[in-house]
Write a protein that holds these residues in place. Structure first.
Motif, PDB file in Angstrom:
ATOM      1  N   PRO A  35      71.034  15.155  32.432  1.00 51.16           N
ATOM      2  CA  PRO A  35      70.346  16.403  32.109  1.00 51.16           C
ATOM      3  C   PRO A  35      70.781  17.514  33.064  1.00 51.16           C
ATOM      4  O   PRO A  35      71.375  17.253  34.121  1.00 51.16           O
ATOM      5  N   GLU A  36      70.471  18.730  32.687  1.00 48.19           N
ATOM      6  CA  GLU A  36      70.722  19.850  33.586  1.00 48.19           C
ATOM      7  C   GLU A  36      69.782  19.729  34.783  1.00 48.19           C
ATOM      8  O   GLU A  36      68.611  19.373  34.641  1.00 48.19           O
ATOM      9  N   LYS A  37      70.280  20.035  35.985  1.00 46.42           N
ATOM     10  CA  LYS A  37      69.475  19.862  37.189  1.00 46.42           C
ATOM     11  C   LYS A  37      68.353  20.886  37.302  1.00 46.42           C
ATOM     12  O   LYS A  37      67.307  20.619  37.891  1.00 46.42           O
ATOM     13  N   THR A  38      68.597  22.087  36.769  1.00 47.90           N
ATOM     14  CA  THR A  38      67.567  23.121  36.817  1.00 47.90           C
ATOM     15  C   THR A  38      66.759  23.101  35.523  1.00 47.90           C
ATOM     16  O   THR A  38      67.282  22.800  34.445  1.00 47.90           O
ATOM     17  N   SER A  39      65.494  23.419  35.652  1.00 52.50           N
ATOM     18  CA  SER A  39      64.615  23.443  34.477  1.00 52.50           C
ATOM     19  C   SER A  39      64.933  24.650  33.605  1.00 52.50           C
ATOM     20  O   SER A  39      65.031  25.775  34.105  1.00 52.50           O
ATOM     21  N   ILE A  40      65.092  24.419  32.319  1.00 53.46           N
ATOM     22  CA  ILE A  40      65.404  25.512  31.403  1.00 53.46           C
ATOM     23  C   ILE A  40      64.154  26.329  31.111  1.00 53.46           C
ATOM     24  O   ILE A  40      63.027  25.853  31.261  1.00 53.46           O
ATOM     25  N   ASP A  41      64.352  27.565  30.697  1.00 50.70           N
ATOM     26  CA  ASP A  41      63.235  28.455  30.392  1.00 50.70           C
ATOM     27  C   ASP A  41      62.450  27.921  29.195  1.00 50.70           C
ATOM     28  O   ASP A  41      63.020  27.363  28.251  1.00 50.70           O
ATOM     29  N   LYS A  42      61.153  28.112  29.243  1.00 47.69           N
ATOM     30  CA  LYS A  42      60.277  27.623  28.176  1.00 47.69           C
ATOM     31  C   LYS A  42      60.698  28.168  26.814  1.00 47.69           C
ATOM     32  O   LYS A  42      60.595  27.467  25.795  1.00 47.69           O
ATOM     33  N   LYS A  43      61.196  29.383  26.773  1.00 41.49           N
ATOM     34  CA  LYS A  43      61.599  30.001  25.500  1.00 41.49           C
ATOM     35  C   LYS A  43      62.797  29.297  24.883  1.00 41.49           C
ATOM     36  O   LYS A  43      63.040  29.428  23.682  1.00 41.49           O
ATOM     37  N   GLU A  44      63.567  28.572  25.697  1.00 37.98           N
ATOM     38  CA  GLU A  44      64.752  27.880  25.205  1.00 37.98           C
ATOM     39  C   GLU A  44      64.427  26.496  24.633  1.00 37.98           C
ATOM     40  O   GLU A  44      65.297  25.845  24.060  1.00 37.98           O
ATOM     41  N   ILE A  45      63.205  26.062  24.809  1.00 33.82           N
ATOM     42  CA  ILE A  45      62.827  24.710  24.360  1.00 33.82           C
ATOM     43  C   ILE A  45      62.452  24.758  22.878  1.00 33.82           C
ATOM     44  O   ILE A  45      61.377  25.213  22.500  1.00 33.82           O
ATOM     45  N   LYS A  46      63.360  24.273  22.055  1.00 37.33           N
ATOM     46  CA  LYS A  46      63.175  24.296  20.607  1.00 37.33           C
ATOM     47  C   LYS A  46      63.001  22.900  20.007  1.00 37.33           C
ATOM     48  O   LYS A  46      62.446  22.753  18.923  1.00 37.33           O
ATOM     49  N   LYS A  47      63.509  21.874  20.709  1.00 42.30           N
ATOM     50  CA  LYS A  47      63.402  20.503  20.208  1.00 42.30           C
ATOM     51  C   LYS A  47      62.946  19.585  21.343  1.00 42.30           C
ATOM     52  O   LYS A  47      63.584  19.519  22.398  1.00 42.30           O
ATOM     53  N   ILE A  48      61.847  18.887  21.111  1.00 42.51           N
ATOM     54  CA  ILE A  48      61.230  18.032  22.132  1.00 42.51           C
ATOM     55  C   ILE A  48      61.105  16.611  21.592  1.00 42.51           C
ATOM     56  O   ILE A  48      60.762  16.396  20.424  1.00 42.51           O
ATOM     57  N   LEU A  49      61.369  15.649  22.466  1.00 42.77           N
ATOM     58  CA  LEU A  49      61.146  14.237  22.132  1.00 42.77           C
ATOM     59  C   LEU A  49      60.156  13.648  23.119  1.00 42.77           C
ATOM     60  O   LEU A  49      60.343  13.733  24.332  1.00 42.77           O
ATOM     61  N   ILE A  50      59.075  13.042  22.596  1.00 43.69           N
ATOM     62  CA  ILE A  50      58.089  12.336  23.425  1.00 43.69           C
ATOM     63  C   ILE A  50      58.310  10.843  23.236  1.00 43.69           C
ATOM     64  O   ILE A  50      58.351  10.347  22.106  1.00 43.69           O
ATOM     65  N   VAL A  51      58.453  10.122  24.343  1.00 44.50           N
ATOM     66  CA  VAL A  51      58.788   8.696  24.301  1.00 44.50           C
ATOM     67  C   VAL A  51      57.592   7.841  24.728  1.00 44.50           C
ATOM     68  O   VAL A  51      57.040   8.030  25.818  1.00 44.50           O
ATOM     69  N   ARG A  52      57.196   6.928  23.858  1.00 46.55           N
ATOM     70  CA  ARG A  52      56.143   5.960  24.218  1.00 46.55           C
ATOM     71  C   ARG A  52      56.414   4.649  23.495  1.00 46.55           C
ATOM     72  O   ARG A  52      56.086   4.483  22.320  1.00 46.55           O
ATOM     73  N   ASN A  53      56.999   3.696  24.190  1.00 45.05           N
ATOM     74  CA  ASN A  53      57.358   2.403  23.628  1.00 45.05           C
ATOM     75  C   ASN A  53      56.368   1.351  24.110  1.00 45.05           C
ATOM     76  O   ASN A  53      56.534   0.770  25.173  1.00 45.05           O
ATOM     77  N   ASN A  54      55.324   1.120  23.323  1.00 45.63           N
ATOM     78  CA  ASN A  54      54.287   0.161  23.700  1.00 45.63           C
ATOM     79  C   ASN A  54      53.639  -0.373  22.426  1.00 45.63           C
ATOM     80  O   ASN A  54      53.385   0.383  21.497  1.00 45.63           O
ATOM     81  N   LYS A  55      53.349  -1.660  22.395  1.00 38.59           N
ATOM     82  CA  LYS A  55      52.852  -2.274  21.164  1.00 38.59           C
ATOM     83  C   LYS A  55      51.322  -2.318  21.074  1.00 38.59           C
ATOM     84  O   LYS A  55      50.781  -2.694  20.033  1.00 38.59           O
TER      85      LYS A  55
END
Length: 356
Positions: A35-55
């Motif tokens: 990933p990029e080391k610096t945090s990108i601006d909130k306005k640039e965040i267009k696609k998000i993935l939330i990960v939760r692998n639990n049964k």
């Protein structure tokens, strides 16, 4: 001590002693997906993935507050989820989710897992969020490309999540703890915090119909209970009979018990004067429980399902802490240890809710 518990203890010691190997492994799987080391601006965040692998049912339900807050904080972003099994997606019906991917991460499903990772890598995510930070969640996050990756701060996993920030934990409950990750990113939480499943009008009606079929008399208390639970959390049949008898002994009205059965628990506790209900459709089961006068259960999936639909829950916590895993609904009671079971308080909660 059961074999599973011994293996868990062994794994805990292993991770403490061999943390350097874990770091090397995370480095290896993330070499081509840095990933990029610096945090990108909130306005640039267009696609998000939330990960939760639990049964586990409860653990997936505990993801609801984080998903809901992410949707509210990033209203213009497309938000995807990675869950473990297809049956888990039903808990997010009615949420503004773009798509749900399923890892099926197990030895027999390795081909499907590979296909899921390949599909995710075609999405060009701006942000991966890993709210609980388990080892499998970390591995999945490391295998998928994204401009930024954020989880709770942990030096061992910093290669996978370089954009994570240290923070003081504000919440104690497992369902709310990950919200501090969003705050550490500079976001403000939207209150009230939602932990509920959204039932459709049709689902509510079907739940009312089946609940009414189970009720013996609407002027009496019609209360469900579920005996199932994992490991030490499961109570003996004798203990369950004692609990039901104690509540009955202080009741001002007759209590009609309705036992919830499952594939693992297919015989009733009481052979007479007790109705039973079984449904593989968890949303329907939740709707039925919502429209009965109460639900008594140990700390297990059906308890948190009932809590998520707004049922009146009596949670019995014999092995786990209510601060971490208790029900969240305002019309429920969490009991820490059977020695603190006050049958009068339980009855009053059930009776007062039934008369509202």
């Amino acid at each position: 001590m059961k074999l599973r518990e011994k293996l868990r203890q062994f794994d805990k010691v292993r991770r403490q002693k061999l943390v350097w190997i874990e770091k090397l492994f995370y480095k290896a799987i993330s070499l081509n997906r840095k990933p990029e080391k610096t945090s990108i601006d909130k306005k640039e965040i267009k696609k998000i993935l939330i990960v939760r692998n639990n049964k586990r049912i409860g653990n997936v339900l505990f993801l609801i507050p984080f998903v809901d807050q992410t949707i509210k904080i990033y209203p213009d972003a497309k938000i995807d989820l990675i869950l473990m099994e297809p049956w888990q997606g039903q808990f997010f019906d009615g949420f503004k989710i773009n798509k749900i991917l399923y890892s099926k991460l197990r030895m027999s499903g390795i081909l499907n897992f590979t296909k899921t990772i390949r599909a995710a890598n075609k999405e060009n995510y701006d942000l991966i969020l890993c709210p609980f930070g388990s080892s499998t969640d970390t591995i999945i996050s490391g295998l998928i490309s994204s401009r930024n990756k954020v989880s709770s701060y942990d030096n061992t996993r910093s290669r996978i999540f370089p954009n994570s920030n240290q923070y003081d934990e504000k919440f104690t409950h497992t369902a709310y703890k990950p919200l501090s990750i969003l705050e550490a990113m500079g976001n403000k939480l939207r209150f009230p915090i939602k932990h509920h499943i959204t039932l459709s009008s049709d689902e509510k009606i079907k739940g009312i119909v089946d609940a009414n079929r189970l009720k013996v008399n609407i002027n009496e208390l019609n209360v469900a209970f579920f005996r199932g639970a994992r490991g030490k959390k499961r109570l003996s049949d004798a203990t369950w009979n004692n609990i039901l008898d104690r509540i009955e002994s202080v009741s001002k009205v007759k209590i009609n018990w309705i036992e919830i059965l499952s594939k693992d628990l297919d015989y009733p506790l009481r052979q007479s004067n007790c109705r039973t209900f079984y449904s593989e459709d968890m949303r329907h089961l939740g709707s039925v429980l919502r429209h009965l006068d109460g639900f008594v259960c140990c700390d297990t999936g059906p308890l948190h399902l009932a809590d998520a639909v707004g049922a009146t829950c009596i949670g019995l916590f014999t092995e786990t802490n209510i601060d971490d895993f208790g029900t969240l609904g305002s019309n429920s009671i969490n009991i820490q240890g059977l020695e603190k079971l006050d049958e009068k308080t339980v009855f009053e909660k059930l009776y007062n809710w039934q008369t509202i």
